[in-house]
Design an enzyme around this catalytic site. Structure first.
Site, PDB file in Angstrom:
ATOM      1  N   CYS A 333      -5.267   0.444   6.117  1.00 25.47           N
ATOM      2  CA  CYS A 333      -6.539   0.521   5.399  1.00 25.47           C
ATOM      3  C   CYS A 333      -7.032  -0.806   4.807  1.00 25.47           C
ATOM      4  O   CYS A 333      -8.222  -1.133   4.972  1.00 25.47           O
ATOM      5  CB  CYS A 333      -6.520   1.629   4.350  1.00 25.47           C
ATOM      6  SG  CYS A 333      -4.942   1.969   3.581  1.00 25.47           S
ATOM      7  N   ARG A 362       7.462   0.667   7.637  1.00 19.67           N
ATOM      8  CA  ARG A 362       7.774   1.293   6.358  1.00 19.67           C
ATOM      9  C   ARG A 362       9.285   1.404   6.232  1.00 19.67           C
ATOM     10  O   ARG A 362       9.971   1.760   7.195  1.00 19.67           O
ATOM     11  CB  ARG A 362       7.177   2.701   6.273  1.00 19.67           C
ATOM     12  CG  ARG A 362       5.676   2.685   6.357  1.00 19.67           C
ATOM     13  CD  ARG A 362       5.108   4.076   6.253  1.00 19.67           C
ATOM     14  NE  ARG A 362       3.661   4.023   6.398  1.00 19.67           N
ATOM     15  CZ  ARG A 362       2.862   5.086   6.416  1.00 19.67           C
ATOM     16  NH1 ARG A 362       3.385   6.285   6.277  1.00 19.67           N
ATOM     17  NH2 ARG A 362       1.564   4.955   6.548  1.00 19.67           N
ATOM     18  N   GLN A 380       0.000   3.770  14.235  1.00 22.31           N
ATOM     19  CA  GLN A 380      -0.886   4.859  13.839  1.00 22.31           C
ATOM     20  C   GLN A 380      -2.155   4.786  14.664  1.00 22.31           C
ATOM     21  O   GLN A 380      -2.694   3.711  14.886  1.00 22.31           O
ATOM     22  CB  GLN A 380      -1.250   4.730  12.359  1.00 22.31           C
ATOM     23  CG  GLN A 380      -0.095   5.043  11.435  1.00 22.31           C
ATOM     24  CD  GLN A 380      -0.534   5.021   9.987  1.00 22.31           C
ATOM     25  OE1 GLN A 380      -1.068   4.031   9.520  1.00 22.31           O
ATOM     26  NE2 GLN A 380      -0.292   6.112   9.280  1.00 22.31           N
ATOM     27  N   ASP A 382      -5.107   5.096  13.919  1.00 21.04           N
ATOM     28  CA  ASP A 382      -5.815   5.140  12.650  1.00 21.04           C
ATOM     29  C   ASP A 382      -7.316   4.951  12.835  1.00 21.04           C
ATOM     30  O   ASP A 382      -7.767   4.425  13.860  1.00 21.04           O
ATOM     31  CB  ASP A 382      -5.279   3.988  11.784  1.00 21.04           C
ATOM     32  CG  ASP A 382      -5.180   4.372  10.330  1.00 21.04           C
ATOM     33  OD1 ASP A 382      -5.817   5.360   9.927  1.00 21.04           O
ATOM     34  OD2 ASP A 382      -4.465   3.670   9.600  1.00 21.04           O
ATOM     35  N   HIS A 384     -10.797   4.241   9.911  1.00 13.46           N
ATOM     36  CA  HIS A 384     -11.349   4.286   8.560  1.00 13.46           C
ATOM     37  C   HIS A 384     -12.837   4.476   8.682  1.00 13.46           C
ATOM     38  O   HIS A 384     -13.512   3.721   9.384  1.00 13.46           O
ATOM     39  CB  HIS A 384     -10.935   3.035   7.794  1.00 13.46           C
ATOM     40  CG  HIS A 384      -9.455   2.976   7.618  1.00 13.46           C
ATOM     41  ND1 HIS A 384      -8.624   2.345   8.513  1.00 13.46           N
ATOM     42  CD2 HIS A 384      -8.644   3.581   6.711  1.00 13.46           C
ATOM     43  CE1 HIS A 384      -7.366   2.539   8.144  1.00 13.46           C
ATOM     44  NE2 HIS A 384      -7.345   3.280   7.050  1.00 13.46           N
ATOM     45  N   LYS A 463      -5.425  15.010   1.013  1.00 14.93           N
ATOM     46  CA  LYS A 463      -5.485  14.934   2.468  1.00 14.93           C
ATOM     47  C   LYS A 463      -5.331  16.292   3.127  1.00 14.93           C
ATOM     48  O   LYS A 463      -4.729  17.209   2.563  1.00 14.93           O
ATOM     49  CB  LYS A 463      -4.423  13.972   2.994  1.00 14.93           C
ATOM     50  CG  LYS A 463      -3.015  14.287   2.529  1.00 14.93           C
ATOM     51  CD  LYS A 463      -2.017  13.266   3.093  1.00 14.93           C
ATOM     52  CE  LYS A 463      -0.599  13.673   2.753  1.00 14.93           C
ATOM     53  NZ  LYS A 463       0.423  12.955   3.475  1.00 14.93           N
ATOM     54  N   HIS A 509      -9.680   8.010   5.519  1.00 16.15           N
ATOM     55  CA  HIS A 509      -8.609   7.485   6.376  1.00 16.15           C
ATOM     56  C   HIS A 509      -8.210   8.657   7.262  1.00 16.15           C
ATOM     57  O   HIS A 509      -8.025   9.757   6.753  1.00 16.15           O
ATOM     58  CB  HIS A 509      -7.365   7.102   5.576  1.00 16.15           C
ATOM     59  CG  HIS A 509      -7.595   6.243   4.374  1.00 16.15           C
ATOM     60  ND1 HIS A 509      -6.893   5.086   4.164  1.00 16.15           N
ATOM     61  CD2 HIS A 509      -8.422   6.366   3.306  1.00 16.15           C
ATOM     62  CE1 HIS A 509      -7.267   4.548   3.012  1.00 16.15           C
ATOM     63  NE2 HIS A 509      -8.198   5.309   2.470  1.00 16.15           N
TER      64      HIS A 509
END
Length: 636
Positions: A333, A362, A380, A382, A384, A463, A509
């Site tokens: 993000c 992570r 990911q 991902d 945004h 979420k 997200h």
RNA sequence: GCUGGCGUGGCUCAAUCGGCAGAGCAGCUGAUUUGUAAUCAGCGGGUUGUAGGUUCAAGUCCUAUCGCCAGCUCCA
């Protein structure tokens, strides 16, 4: 007389106080034998439960989830009784039924090992054979506390102390054993006929890692021996679908001692992955997403601004460059936000959808690592989404729709959870309430079922999570939609509204597959390695019967490859059966066998994975058939 | 990270009480030229996860450490 309405809408008149088990007997002896409990007006009750008023009644058997739970809950008491006989010093904690069985947690100085299972099972058998009646009684809170104190059960005392005052507290006694329990239970221990202890594990008291670790023994129980056998066979079968085993056998990926939690993708795995990613790109482009790529290492200062330093630092890796601290990104993000902020945006551009196949690292606990499902480095899928507040619902609905589209394509069953504010989080209660309501609204609008997962949101917002199942039925979070009012503030994100003024956008997200790695793990287990043709690393294996046929095989290979199909010839000096076996083991969707007949007629003999020989056809129609499968992304 | 279990050729597994590290598959070489799930023969391949210790002798016993598996915690 009172009226009992059965599930088939028939009505039985019975005397006031008739027990559920007696109603079952009056319906039929088979049902009476199989009955484990009852459901009275939607409430689960035991067989001894007296019926006192007109009601709807369903007799619960092992075919009902509630019936399974009653049997297994009683089985856990039988196990606890056996353990107390063999190890009187064991302190009891909790022992519920779970999806596939039951467990009991206890505190004891010695550690249990699987070798203890035999003697415990023998003792359980004795308890079952003794067929002790299971008797419910109720105590006041003070009596209950005194009772468990006298028995030297500190965990039970603690549980009772936390129950609300004035509530009646139920106990169940079988033989010399009495346990605090809300029930319901079977009427006697003799009904726990088929059981097996499965594993031992540590488990924190009350699920809190700050508390003492207790010992948990897992077991399962069934009504029929055959069902237990089926269950253990199912576990064996599930092991064959394990993506870690298949990943090795199909040479998709490896995880090595040199990088625990850091997977290596091999050539086969990369083909699958690239197919998946290019499909992902196509679908996102169609839906107005723009793709970006942001750096993996970024200055520590950015992570202070984003809030990650305060809320996520323990899970992050750091490194030094020219004396400055940099973080290896755990999320995409902040990078995406920096891209947004390189321009001033107009309301006309919104929503802006910045997608990124972003690699994040992570620091997961070593004991949490699990094949591709939980790793320390993953990609990911991902995105945004930056939008005006009034666009949230529509945008969230579009994401839900996209996730559904992807999962349905693979035939996945999934369930949805709404995760609310966690303890360690940013922002005001009002912001959280608004964000949570927005997500709830969107979910309600779809009409889909969802479960609330209290306190499990991201530190910046609530979420919606999408969970998929692996071969053993364990669920893994894949897609997620997170609503964020925090980062837009922290990074002072703005867009220029119709009024010419600056406004703050809202940020979503989201991921669909979740992590490419995890998704490939799930895919592998779902299809047991027999991937849909479009994802198969090798789509066609050409098998010449002898080396005389190699030239014709090569002509076929050339045409098949020209059509964009991934194919290969097995030219090894082996018998056809051997080559077929290997292609089957590798789960190659199609085999083309070529010998004299095919070479003369210019045809191909086709064998389909698992189905066997499907006959000879022309090369052109074979190519058309395979291309159709690929283009439609068909699953078998 | 915690609790328990487990680490033996590339893979799957054997090795009695502590007594010469073995098999099948895979690989290589050769023979065989094959019609829908394993042709035959020969050959090579190991410091038993790693580091210490006990012992005349350690794959086997002890300690530490790394990794894997199940569960807990945590999470995409």
């Amino acid at each position: 007389m009172i009226k009992v309405t059965l599930p088939d809408e028939s009505v039985k008149e019975v005397e006031q106080g008739t027990k559920v088990s007696e109603v079952a007997s009056s319906i039929g002896s088979g049902l009476a034998r199989n009955a484990l409990g009852g459901m009275v007006d939607g409430e689960v009750v035991e067989l001894n439960h007296p019926i006192t008023k007109d009601c709807r009644l369903k007799i619960l058997t092992f075919d009902d989830d509630e019936g399974k739970l009653i049997l297994r809950h009683t089985a856990s008491h039988v196990m606890a009784q056996a353990i107390k006989r063999l190890f009187p010093e064991a302190k009891l904690a909790i022992g519920p039924a779970v999806d596939d069985g039951f467990y009991y947690d206890m505190d004891i100085d010695r550690s249990f090992t699987p070798e203890d299972f035999g003697p415990i099972e023998v003792e359980m058998k004795k308890i079952v054979d003794a067929d002790y009646p299971i008797v419910r009684e109720v105590k006041s809170k003070d009596e209950a506390i005194k009772f468990m104190k006298d028995k030297g059960e500190p965990y039970k005392v603690e549980l009772i102390e936390d129950l609300p005052d004035g509530e009646e507290i139920s106990f169940y006694t079988q033989g010399e054993y009495t346990d605090l329990c809300a029930g319901p239970h079977l009427p006697s221990t003799g009904m726990v006929k088929v059981f097996k202890l499965l594993s031992v594990a540590g488990a924190y008291w009350r699920g809190d890692e700050h508390n003492k670790m207790l010992q948990r023994i897992y077991g399962t129980a069934f009504t029929k021996k055959k069902d237990l056998e089926d269950y253990t066979n199912m576990l064996e079968e599930a092991k064959k679908r394990d993506h870690r085993k298949l990943g090795k056998e199909l040479d998709l990926f490896s995880i090595q001692d040199e990088g625990p939690g850091f997977p290596f993708f091999h050539p086969n795995g990369m083909i699958l992955r690239n197919e998946l990613e290019s499909f992902w790109r196509e679908e996102h482009a169609k839906r107005g997403y723009q793709e970006i790529k942001t750096p993996i290492i970024l200055n520590e200062d950015l992570w202070h601004r984003s809030g990650h330093w305060d809320h996520y630092k323990d899970d992050m890796y750091f490194t030094k460059i020219d004396g400055e601290t940099y973080a290896i990104k755990p999320m995409n993000c902040p990078g995406s936000i920096l891209v947004y902020n390189t321009h001033l945006h107009s309301y006309r551009e919104l929503p802006i959808r910045l997608a990124e196949l972003g690699i994040v690292h992570r620091h997961e606990l070593s004991g949490a690592l699990h094949g591709l499902m939980r790793v320390r480095c993953f990609t990911q899928d991902d995105a945004h989404l930056f939008m005006a507040p009034e666009q949230v619902k529509e945008e969230v609905l579009k994401v839900i729709d996209l996730a559904d589209y992807f999962y349905k394509l693979f035939g996945f069953d999934y369930h949805v959870e709404l995760s609310t504010r966690p303890e360690n989080s940013m922002g005001t209660d009002e912001q959280w309430a608004k964000a949570t309501d927005d997500l709830k609204d969107a979910l309600e609008a779809t009409g889909m079922d969802y479960k609330i997962n209290e306190g499990d949101g991201a530190f910046y917002g609530p979420k919606i999570d999408f969970h998929l199942r692996d071969s053993l039925g364990r669920t893994w979070q894949c897609g997620t939609i997170q609503l964020d009012f925090q980062m837009p503030e922290r990074f002072e994100l703005v867009y220029i509204g119709q009024d010419g003024e600056k406004h703050r956008p809202v940020m979503v997200h989201r991921t669909i597959l979740g992590s490419i790695e995890r998704f490939i793990g799930i895919l592998t287990e779902q299809f047991a390695g027999a991937f849909p043709v479009w994802l198969s690393p090798k789509q066609v294996q050409i098998i010449p019967i002898t080396d005389k046929h190699q030239k014709y095989a090569e002509e076929i290979l050339e045409s098949v490859k020209k059509a964009g199909i991934r194919a290969d010839i097995d030219t090894r000096n082996e018998k056809m059966g051997y080559k077929i076996r290997e292609a089957e083991v590798q789960k190659t969707p199609y085999m083309i066998i070529v010998g004299d007949k095919e070479a003369e007629s210019g045809s191909v003999s086709v064998r389909e994975r698992k189905k066997g020989d499907i006959g000879s056809i022309s090369l052109d129609s074979f190519i058309d058939m395979v291309k159709e499968k690929i283009n439609s992304k068909a699953i078998d």
